[in-house]
Design a protein around this motif. Structure first.
Motif, PDB file in Angstrom:
ATOM      1  N   LEU A 149       0.872  -1.155   0.161  1.00 12.74           N
ATOM      2  CA  LEU A 149       0.181  -0.092  -0.096  1.00 12.74           C
ATOM      3  C   LEU A 149       0.782   1.514  -0.060  1.00 12.74           C
ATOM      4  CD1 LEU A 149      -2.695   1.090  -0.046  1.00 12.74           C
ATOM      5  CD2 LEU A 149      -2.873   0.768   2.417  1.00 12.74           C
ATOM      6  N   ALA A 150       1.909   1.206   0.626  1.00 12.68           N
ATOM      7  CA  ALA A 150       2.803   2.331   0.760  1.00 12.68           C
ATOM      8  C   ALA A 150       3.497   2.786  -0.565  1.00 12.68           C
ATOM      9  CB  ALA A 150       3.937   2.225   1.769  1.00 12.68           C
TER      10      ALA A 150
ATOM     11  N   GLU B 132       2.675   6.190  -2.891  1.00 13.94           N
ATOM     12  CA  GLU B 132       3.694   7.132  -3.476  1.00 13.94           C
ATOM     13  C   GLU B 132       3.360   7.300  -5.003  1.00 13.94           C
ATOM     14  OE1 GLU B 132       7.695   5.585  -2.819  1.00 13.94           O
ATOM     15  OE2 GLU B 132       7.283   5.026  -0.741  1.00 13.94           O
ATOM     16  N   LEU B 133       2.711   6.250  -5.729  1.00 12.45           N
ATOM     17  CA  LEU B 133       2.720   6.545  -7.137  1.00 12.45           C
ATOM     18  C   LEU B 133       1.472   7.314  -7.418  1.00 12.45           C
ATOM     19  CD1 LEU B 133       3.052   2.645  -8.312  1.00 12.45           C
ATOM     20  CD2 LEU B 133       4.485   4.744  -8.843  1.00 12.45           C
ATOM     21  N   ILE B 134       0.365   7.076  -6.414  1.00  7.52           N
ATOM     22  CA  ILE B 134      -0.770   8.002  -6.823  1.00  7.52           C
ATOM     23  C   ILE B 134      -0.675   9.448  -6.457  1.00  7.52           C
ATOM     24  CG2 ILE B 134      -3.292   8.267  -5.846  1.00  7.52           C
ATOM     25  CD1 ILE B 134      -3.304   5.238  -5.344  1.00  7.52           C
TER      26      ILE B 134
END
Length: 111
Positions: free
Chosen positions: A102-103, A107-109
């Motif tokens: 999830l982390a 970051e990508l979003i």
């Protein structure tokens, strides 16, 4: 009054071995939920020791907009589906490059 449709899910706790239950609901050696009929439930009623019922509601964007307008919101702006965005982001990566926690996805979003 608005009627909101949903899906009912039923959970039964049955005092019966897994093997016996599978045998009772199998057709041609394959388990079939079509075998769980009113007649079947009547036959095993003395073995049913608990029942849970859950109504799942997943409202559409249009339903949310109309509900918000009904309670007094004057201006409602629907947004894009997060599912579509997530799928497109997921498709951009392959195998080893694809985020696995999830982390990393956060970051990508946020880029």
């Amino acid at each position: 009054m608005r009627t909101i449709k949903g899906i009912f899910q039923y959970g039964l706790t049955i005092k019966m071995s897994k093997e016996e239950l599978i045998r009772k609901i199998s057709v041609n050696n394959r388990t079939s939920f079509n075998s769980i009929t009113i007649l079947f439930l009547k036959e095993i009623i003395d073995k049913i020791i608990n029942i849970k019922i859950c109504k799942t509601i997943q409202l559409s964007g249009n339903t949310y907009v109309s509900l918000l307008e009904e309670v007094g919101f004057k201006y409602v702006i629907p947004s894009h589906s997060g599912g579509i965005v997530a799928a497109k982001l997921f498709e951009q990566y392959s195998g080893k490059e694809r985020p696995k926690d999830l982390a990393t996805i956060d970051e990508l979003i946020k880029r």
